[in-house]
Design an enzyme around this catalytic site. Structure first.
Site, PDB file in Angstrom:
ATOM      1  N   ASP A 478       3.214   6.814  -8.556  1.00 29.82           N
ATOM      2  CA  ASP A 478       3.953   6.766  -7.200  1.00 29.82           C
ATOM      3  C   ASP A 478       4.644   8.041  -6.725  1.00 29.82           C
ATOM      4  O   ASP A 478       4.853   8.921  -7.396  1.00 29.82           O
ATOM      5  CB  ASP A 478       4.838   5.609  -7.305  1.00 29.82           C
ATOM      6  CG  ASP A 478       5.120   4.659  -6.171  1.00 29.82           C
ATOM      7  OD1 ASP A 478       4.704   5.034  -4.904  1.00 29.82           O
ATOM      8  OD2 ASP A 478       5.419   3.454  -6.031  1.00 29.82           O
ATOM      9  N   ASP A 548       2.138  -0.674   1.293  1.00 30.74           N
ATOM     10  CA  ASP A 548       3.216  -1.704   0.787  1.00 30.74           C
ATOM     11  C   ASP A 548       3.039  -2.887   1.511  1.00 30.74           C
ATOM     12  O   ASP A 548       3.749  -3.688   1.120  1.00 30.74           O
ATOM     13  CB  ASP A 548       4.544  -0.860   0.817  1.00 30.74           C
ATOM     14  CG  ASP A 548       4.950  -0.095  -0.533  1.00 30.74           C
ATOM     15  OD1 ASP A 548       4.083  -0.186  -1.492  1.00 30.74           O
ATOM     16  OD2 ASP A 548       5.996   0.331  -0.354  1.00 30.74           O
TER      17      ASP A 548
HETATM   18  C1  GLA Z   1       6.724   1.958  -3.963  1.00 22.07           C
HETATM   19  C2  GLA Z   1       5.358   1.395  -4.189  1.00 22.07           C
HETATM   20  C3  GLA Z   1       5.724  -0.231  -4.391  1.00 22.07           C
HETATM   21  C4  GLA Z   1       6.298  -0.321  -5.743  1.00 22.07           C
HETATM   22  C5  GLA Z   1       7.640   0.464  -5.373  1.00 22.07           C
HETATM   23  C6  GLA Z   1       8.589   0.558  -6.887  1.00 22.07           C
HETATM   24  O1  GLA Z   1       7.372   1.272  -2.968  1.00 22.07           O
HETATM   25  O2  GLA Z   1       4.353   1.623  -3.021  1.00 22.07           O
HETATM   26  O3  GLA Z   1       4.213  -0.768  -4.747  1.00 22.07           O
HETATM   27  O4  GLA Z   1       5.646   0.263  -6.857  1.00 22.07           O
HETATM   28  O5  GLA Z   1       7.701   1.716  -5.035  1.00 22.07           O
HETATM   29  O6  GLA Z   1       9.782   1.207  -6.689  1.00 22.07           O
END
Ligand code: GLA
Length: 733
Positions: A478, A548
């Site tokens: 990430d 997301d």
């Molecule tokens: C980001 C990712 C999510 C999740 C969060 C965790 O927003 O896109 O899928 O992994 O971080 O903090």
């Protein structure tokens, strides 16, 4: 496939029988772009511009008043010789001058495709797959060389371009601007298609006429970004989804970029793509070489879909690498939307037992597994397991998950550091910031200075211990903030402008090392969803968490937009709970599945709290997906109806062998005045006979492609229908 040099004309032509790319040397010095498009046998002067004596035109050859660089369709233009359109490069000498005279010097033709040191790029597996041309320009007074690289492929209708600068002298040079490609096409009568968006709203398609000025797509966010996509697509006015000429240019780079289509006064269109000059600068010491990132240029005579399919094939087979490139991707369960930061051993184990029963193959523990990570305010950088949440430890959890029958994966955000972390307390200087100002926070975190090799070593070390010990086979990588305060305590003052690109080089080196050390790990990129969904990342991580936003309706649009460049096998797509956590919408489980199964299927919900009939439905969904996923992951993808434009979405996949067709149809809102026109499938065999799995009836490929399929109108919002056709030979019923 061939690369020809025509001595008489002093001209080059790359040709693979599908596409041709041509340019020539004018006045023994200047490169003139001649052609990029459908394959032609020759590109003579018959199509080239006439030169006139025009107002305000500068004449670099004094006796040739008609010859001006401002009117020449150029191949890699500079400034200061009378071309007042965007220059492809600006190089400053040690005495502060920016006037350069790079003239054509020589060329080389090579088999195969040259590698780009330290950078992601499309590759050839065998020399016979590609040929490359390197054309050298030289400024003798500066003692420097610019090498322009072009690759043509036997099997893909694409040309790759990048540029290298060599300082042959003993004085330092400063690169202020270095575009990876530049090309002047005749006319301005194009539409320009770009993709824009934001967090949870990635890859919106925008098409507009170029008119007489410029269209710019760019990022200075420290990554390619959800706001912009490093691509620029020119379309003939008449071109559409499946017909007409389209030129698509994509950057194989994940950092700041700029892509420009600029209309010229004499009706030409200059297209450029490269690192964003606003955050780029590079001191090139004596005898050093600088390598620009790569651009991929695709020509399609069959509209946008034709272009997308070339990108899909090329990226799936010759950009993605490693064992997972050709392997079927697993159905995964991710803990994030199920537990958030409250993830723990007990919850994971109970969920894993349910997940395995439903057919899930990979269990992924998302954020929240490491020490002090109760929320997003702390602990990034300290990749130490949280023994309170996981008393038996992550290694034991991974072992238990394997015993239950699934692989084990885990989340990292390796490029980041929380101010409240042990790492920050011991290395406050590892953060990107200026020494004079407190850095700006975003999601309570700072960005690690990956221009510093010591920091890169730390990242590799901090991850590899656990990857090895817990035998992890999947990592979600990430990156959840953009860069501010561009400053590095590692780089000397005169090199501060290099930080953005050096950060990318550092990141790529980390990813390369981890790829080499852990070939069995499937890496999935993520940047708050599809915030760094680009070709650079796909070289190291063959899939990306697309957004997301897991709402089925939003996802239809996002996945549709993403498919302009990237194949479905690179898209992570999960079924999540309703009401949806991002938008509150309640969509039926079958539609959530019908959207998620159009990529790499996963689930992001706590199965333990689902009613039995939903669990049963999910079990059936996963079994169904396993049956057809090879078609989704390796087949050809055809967009049929654009949900960004209307109330419906539709697409179909055709398996590599052509024998299975998966057709997905979605109606977003119910309609009082029901309009359900037939949708025409694409990519089928016109003479083939196809058996529709759900009713056993047979239909001709010609009928499905030309008459189409009408789906039953349903008086309900958010409906979908998946049709599976099997080709069963001849045309007789
Ligand atoms: C980001 C990712 C999510 C999740 C969060 C965790 O927003 O896109 O899928 O992994 O971080 O903090």
């Amino acid at each position: 496939m061939e690369i020809k040099y025509n001595r008489q004309e002093n001209a080059f032509m790359l040709n693979n029988g599908h596409v041709s790319y041509a340019f020539s040397v004018e006045q023994d010095r200047y490169l003139m772009h001649r052609y990029f498009g459908r394959s032609i046998r020759e590109c003579s002067r018959i199509s080239q511009p006439y030169f006139f004596d025009r107002g305000f035109c500068s004449n670099p050859i004094p006796e040739e008043r008609t010859f001006s660089l401002d009117t020449l369709p150029q191949e890699y233009p500079d400034m200061n010789q009378g071309d007042f359109r965007n220059p492809a490069y600006v190089i400053q000498t040690a005495d502060g001058r920016r006037v350069t005279r790079f003239y054509y010097k020589d060329y080389r033709i090579m088999n195969g495709k040259p590698e780009l040191a330290g950078l992601p790029s499309v590759y050839a597996e065998e020399e016979s797959e590609a040929m490359a041309l390197c054309v050298t320009l030289e400024d003798e007074t500066m003692n420097a060389r610019i090498e322009l690289y072009y690759t043509i492929f036997r099997d893909y209708d694409a040309i790759c371009r990048h540029v290298e600068v060599v300082n042959q002298g003993d004085q330092e040079l400063y690169l202020e601007r270095l575009m990876s490609m530049s090309m002047d096409l005749p006319g301005t009568d194009y539409d320009v298609l770009t993709m824009t968006g934001g967090h949870m709203d990635e890859k919106n398609i925008n098409r507009r006429p170029l008119c007489s000025d410029a269209v710019v797509a760019e990022s200075i966010r420290g990554c390619s970004s959800p706001q912009a996509t490093p691509c620029l697509i020119l379309m003939e006015k008449e071109a559409g989804e499946s017909y007409g000429q389209v030129w698509g240019i994509n950057f194989v780079y994940s950092g700041d970029f700029q892509a420009v289509a600029q209309a010229g006064q004499y009706k030409s269109t200059r297209v450029q793509m490269g690192m964003n000059p606003l955050t780029f600068g590079w001191s090139l010491k004596a005898q050093e070489r600088f390598v620009s990132p790569e651009t991929v240029m695709v020509y399609s005579g069959e509209g946008l879909n034709g272009m997308s399919q070339t990108f899909h094939e090329l990226y799936r087979k010759r950009l993605c690498r490693g064992k997972h490139r050709d392997q079927i991707r697993p159905v995964l369960l991710n803990s994030w939307e199920a537990f958030g930061f409250e993830v723990d051993e007990e919850k994971c184990l109970s969920l894993a037992i349910e997940a395995a029963k439903l057919g899930v193959e990979l269990f992924v523990v998302d954020d929240g597994w490491f020490k002090n990570r109760m929320d997003d305010k702390k602990a990034l950088g300290d990749w130490v397991e949280d023994k309170e949440k996981f008393p038996s430890g992550i290694c034991q959890l991974a072992e238990s998950i394997r015993e239950i029958g699934m692989e084990f994966g885990i989340w990292f955000e390796p490029e980041m550091i929380s101010p409240d972390s042990d790492l920050y307390r011991s290395h406050p200087d590892w953060v990107i910031r200026s020494p004079r100002h407190a850095p700006v926070l975003s999601r309570y975190q700072y960005v690690l200075d990956l221009s510093n090799p010591e920091v890169c070593d730390y990242v590799v070390r901090s991850m590899s211990g656990l990857l090895e010990a817990a035998k992890i086979t999947y990592v979600k990588w990430d990156m959840n903030r953009h860069m501010t305060d561009l400053g590095s305590s590692y780089l000397e003052g005169s090199r501060q402008r290099e930080l953005s690109h050096r950060y990318m080089l550092g990141l790529y080196s980390i990813l390369e090392r981890l790829n080499q050390m852990f070939p069995e790990v499937l890496f999935e990129g993520c940047s708050s969803g599809g915030g760094r969904y680009d070709a650079g990342m796909l070289y190291y991580m063959p899939q990306t968490w697309t957004s997301d936003n897991s709402d089925a309706v939003c996802r239809m649009k996002i996945q549709y937009g993403t498919s302009i460049l990237f194949p479905p096998v690179t898209m992570g797509a999960h079924v999540s709970v309703v009401p949806n956590l991002q938008v509150g919408r309640v969509t039926p489980l079958d539609t959530r599945f019908a959207v998620a199964m159009s990529g790499n299927l996963g689930y992001e919900m706590d199965f333990c709290h689902l009613p039995e009939e939903e669990k049963e439905e999910i079990r059936e969904q996963i079994a169904f997906y396993k049956d057809i996923r090879e078609v989704v992951q390796k087949g050809r993808f055809y967009r049929l109806l654009n949900p960004q434009e209307g109330n419906r979405a539709a697409w179909n996949f055709v398996s590599e062998d052509g024998n299975t067709v998966v057709y997905c149809y979605y109606q977003i809102l119910s309609e009082a005045v029901r309009v359900n026109l037939p949708v025409r499938l694409k990519g089928l065999d016109l003479d083939g006979l196809y058996r529709l799995q759900e009713n056993g009836s047979y239909y001709g490929g010609d009928e499905l492609m030309y008459a189409g399929i009408t789906s039953e109108p349903v008086r309900k919002d958010f409906t979908s229908h998946i049709y599976i056709f099997k080709k069963e030979g001849g045309n007789e019923r």
